[in-house]
Design a protein around this motif. Structure first.
Motif, short mmCIF file in Angstrom:
data_model
loop_
_atom_site.label_atom_id
_atom_site.label_comp_id
_atom_site.label_asym_id
_atom_site.label_seq_id
_atom_site.Cartn_x
_atom_site.Cartn_y
_atom_site.Cartn_z
N HIS A 1 50.02 16.61 8.42
CA HIS A 1 50.72 15.39 8.94
C HIS A 1 51.90 15.01 7.36
CE1 HIS A 1 48.99 13.45 5.90
NE2 HIS A 1 47.79 13.14 6.53
N TYR B 1 53.86 13.21 5.25
CA TYR B 1 52.88 13.33 4.68
C TYR B 1 52.56 14.15 3.65
CZ TYR B 1 51.06 10.34 0.04
OH TYR B 1 51.43 10.65 -1.18
N ALA C 1 54.94 16.68 2.68
CA ALA C 1 55.75 16.95 1.18
C ALA C 1 54.89 16.60 -0.18
CB ALA C 1 57.06 15.50 1.82
N ARG C 2 53.70 16.05 0.01
CA ARG C 2 53.38 16.85 -1.05
C ARG C 2 53.01 17.72 -1.39
NH1 ARG C 2 52.64 14.63 -4.84
NH2 ARG C 2 50.91 13.88 -6.09
N GLN D 1 61.97 12.73 0.76
CA GLN D 1 60.85 12.96 1.71
C GLN D 1 60.83 13.08 3.93
OE1 GLN D 1 56.77 11.92 0.47
NE2 GLN D 1 57.55 12.72 -1.60
N TRP E 1 48.62 14.82 18.18
CA TRP E 1 48.15 13.41 17.83
C TRP E 1 46.99 13.84 16.75
CZ3 TRP E 1 51.51 9.93 16.21
CH2 TRP E 1 52.72 9.55 16.28
N SER F 1 43.94 10.61 10.75
CA SER F 1 44.40 10.91 9.11
C SER F 1 43.46 10.78 8.32
CB SER F 1 46.03 9.94 8.21
OG SER F 1 46.24 8.94 8.16
N GLU F 2 42.96 11.62 6.40
CA GLU F 2 42.36 10.88 6.24
C GLU F 2 42.46 9.40 5.96
OE1 GLU F 2 45.51 12.71 4.01
OE2 GLU F 2 44.95 12.85 6.11
N ASN F 3 42.82 8.42 5.82
CA ASN F 3 42.57 7.41 5.67
C ASN F 3 43.24 6.34 7.17
OD1 ASN F 3 45.35 7.61 6.00
ND2 ASN F 3 46.29 6.10 3.98
N ARG G 1 44.43 6.59 9.79
CA ARG G 1 45.38 6.46 10.75
C ARG G 1 45.97 7.12 11.26
NH1 ARG G 1 50.41 2.50 9.04
NH2 ARG G 1 50.81 2.95 11.26
N ARG G 2 47.22 6.14 12.95
CA ARG G 2 47.10 8.00 13.78
C ARG G 2 48.02 8.13 13.12
NH1 ARG G 2 49.36 8.39 19.04
NH2 ARG G 2 50.80 6.90 19.20
N ALA G 3 48.05 9.61 13.49
CA ALA G 3 49.55 10.25 12.87
C ALA G 3 50.00 11.20 13.41
CB ALA G 3 49.15 10.75 10.82
N LYS G 4 51.26 11.75 13.12
CA LYS G 4 51.14 12.77 14.22
C LYS G 4 51.09 14.83 12.58
CE LYS G 4 55.05 14.33 17.57
NZ LYS G 4 56.57 13.89 17.67
N TYR H 1 50.59 19.11 12.55
CA TYR H 1 51.60 19.99 12.70
C TYR H 1 50.75 21.07 12.39
CZ TYR H 1 55.63 16.45 12.87
OH TYR H 1 56.16 15.00 13.68
N GLU I 1 56.42 7.44 12.65
CA GLU I 1 55.29 8.58 11.17
C GLU I 1 56.50 8.34 9.78
OE1 GLU I 1 57.40 12.25 13.44
OE2 GLU I 1 55.29 13.01 12.17
N HIS J 1 54.62 7.26 6.66
CA HIS J 1 54.55 8.03 5.41
C HIS J 1 54.79 6.93 4.13
CE1 HIS J 1 56.48 12.07 4.17
NE2 HIS J 1 56.54 10.99 2.61
N LYS K 1 61.80 7.65 -2.33
CA LYS K 1 61.12 9.06 -2.74
C LYS K 1 61.08 9.30 -0.54
CE LYS K 1 57.79 10.56 -5.61
NZ LYS K 1 56.38 10.60 -5.54
N LEU K 2 61.06 8.11 -0.06
CA LEU K 2 61.32 8.22 1.83
C LEU K 2 62.84 8.79 1.70
CD1 LEU K 2 59.62 8.63 4.34
CD2 LEU K 2 59.97 6.11 4.28
#
Lengths: 116, 311
Positions: A29, A31, A34-35, A49, A69, A72-74, A76-79, A81, B27, B31, B56-57
């Protein structure tokens, strides 16, 4: 003007880094991307970001990545890629191109030794 | 095929725009939450973590705009917005609108008519293949009679000729008077064009003066010189569109009338020729834009400070 200690991104390089990240890690996803870019670059890249998502739109339009879709690991619904076949081809081509340009500029900039 | 692919992707994006916008907001929210969670784990307070995460965002407003532009057709959006604004401005100043529209209509009408005349009289060659090979023979004496079904060569055996002129030369001589008329009217056409040009220039300059305050405020709020020029030009563009349509209709009518009035002069030409119309329109567009560019350039030199002090 204040000298920037961190590097500003050249146009188009963010797309390349995102592609590389997706090719290396697999589906991620925003985040996560970016990480990963921050970690690999040694925190040297100035990155709003949020601009990752703009880059992802561009890449998706070109058909270089696809989205799904997921959770995520915590929890949450996340997109998520992931890179496509066309994206991998583009990554190879763009990497070759990038290396050619950067080595060329590197050679020109190193030309400071001889002064008349 | 990448640009094409991009184009279709943008169309499909534009159609699903609202949905995609919501997804994008989702999203960003996710994030942000992840960034905050990350900072909290490193021991930051709730407020500090939130502050760092927002930094940061990046600017959400700017991100939303960028996302909107990447998804859709920013140029088209801008064009629609600009046209809307220009039409509102035009409705607010009907005098300007009417004068410019009429000037354009007249300019296009007059020029189309003139182009047609000039084209027909001066430029167009005879409507046969190889017009230069047609000749006019002046027969002095003929032995016997010439029958139509005999080959032409037999004519030369039995006749004496005084003069041989090519037909284009002959027709040039015979329309010398009309040619003169065409040249003169061409001159008046040019005169009309320069009048139209000055007219449009005058009104455009007046409009810039009229809008000094608005343009000054735009500058003060950070509008670039380019966008100020565009703000002045787009009004002209909208007027141009209206003027062009009216002008084209007028031109067709004008040509009909003038052709029937000076019928023998023009050999019955009804010159609603599409090429001439297009040429006249193109000429008017260039002239109108040129006439508007000067005042628009002046608009970029408006001093925002002076404008704001006037308040």
């Amino acid at each position: 003007m204040r000298r920037k200690a961190k590097l500003d991104l050249l146009q188009g390089t963010l797309d390349l880094m995102v592609l590389r990240t997706l090719a290396t890690i697999g589906p991620l996803h925003g985040y996560g991307i970016a990480r990963r870019i921050e970690q690999v670059s040694g925190e040297n890249v100035v990155l709003n970001q949020g601009t990752i998502y703009i880059s992802l739109v561009r890449l998706e339009h070109q058909g270089w990545i696809k989205t799904k879709w997921g959770v995520s690991e915590n929890n949450r619904r996340a997109k998520f890629y992931s890179i496509t076949k066309a994206g991998e081809k583009q990554l190879t081509a763009a990497t070759v191109n990038w290396e050619r340009i950067s080595s060329m500029i590197g050679r020109v900039l190193a030309d400071g030794g001889v002064e008349t | 095929m990448t640009p094409l692919r991009e184009f279709f992707a943008r169309i499909s994006s534009a159609v699903r725009r609202d949905h995609l916008k919501r997804e994008f907001e989702d999203e960003l929210a996710t994030h942000l939450e992840m960034l905050i969670g990350d900072a909290r784990q490193r021991g930051l307070s709730e407020a500090d973590a939130r502050y760092e995460a927002l930094r940061k965002l990046g600017q959400p407003v700017s991100l939303r705009e960028q996302h909107h532009d990447a998804r859709g057709f920013p140029l088209l959006d801008a064009l629609v917005n600009d046209s809307r604004f220009a039409i509102r401005m035009l409705l607010k100043t009907p005098a300007f609108t009417v004068v410019v529209t009429l000037t354009l209509a007249l300019g296009i009408g007059a020029n189309t008519a003139l182009f047609s005349i000039v084209d027909n009289l001066l430029l167009r060659s005879l409507p046969v293949r190889d017009p230069d090979r047609l000749v006019q023979l002046q027969v002095v004496q003929m032995i016997g009679s010439v029958r139509n079904d005999k080959p032409l060569a037999s004519l030369f055996d039995r006749a004496m000729f005084l003069g041989i002129t090519t037909l284009s030369e002959a027709s040039n001589q015979s329309i010398a008077k009309e040619r003169m008329v065409a040249v003169v009217s061409g001159f008046f056409g040019l005169l009309g064009l320069s009048l139209a040009c000055m007219g449009i220039f005058g009104v455009a300059a007046g409009s810039v003066t009229h809008r000094t305050k608005e343009l000054g405020i735009r500058r003060a709020l950070g509008a670039s010189g380019k966008s100020v020029i565009w703000a002045c030009l787009r009004e002209t563009l909208v007027v141009l569109m209206v003027g062009l349509i009216i002008g084209a209709v007028c031109a067709a009518a004008l040509v009909r009338v003038s052709a029937s009035v000076v019928n023998d002069l023009l050999f019955g030409i009804t010159a609603t020729d599409i090429t001439n119309l297009i040429a006249a329109i193109a000429l008017m567009v260039v002239v109108a834009l040129a006439a508007c560019t000067l005042p628009a350039l002046r608009a970029t030199r408006i001093d925002p400070l002076a404008v704001l002090k006037e308040e």
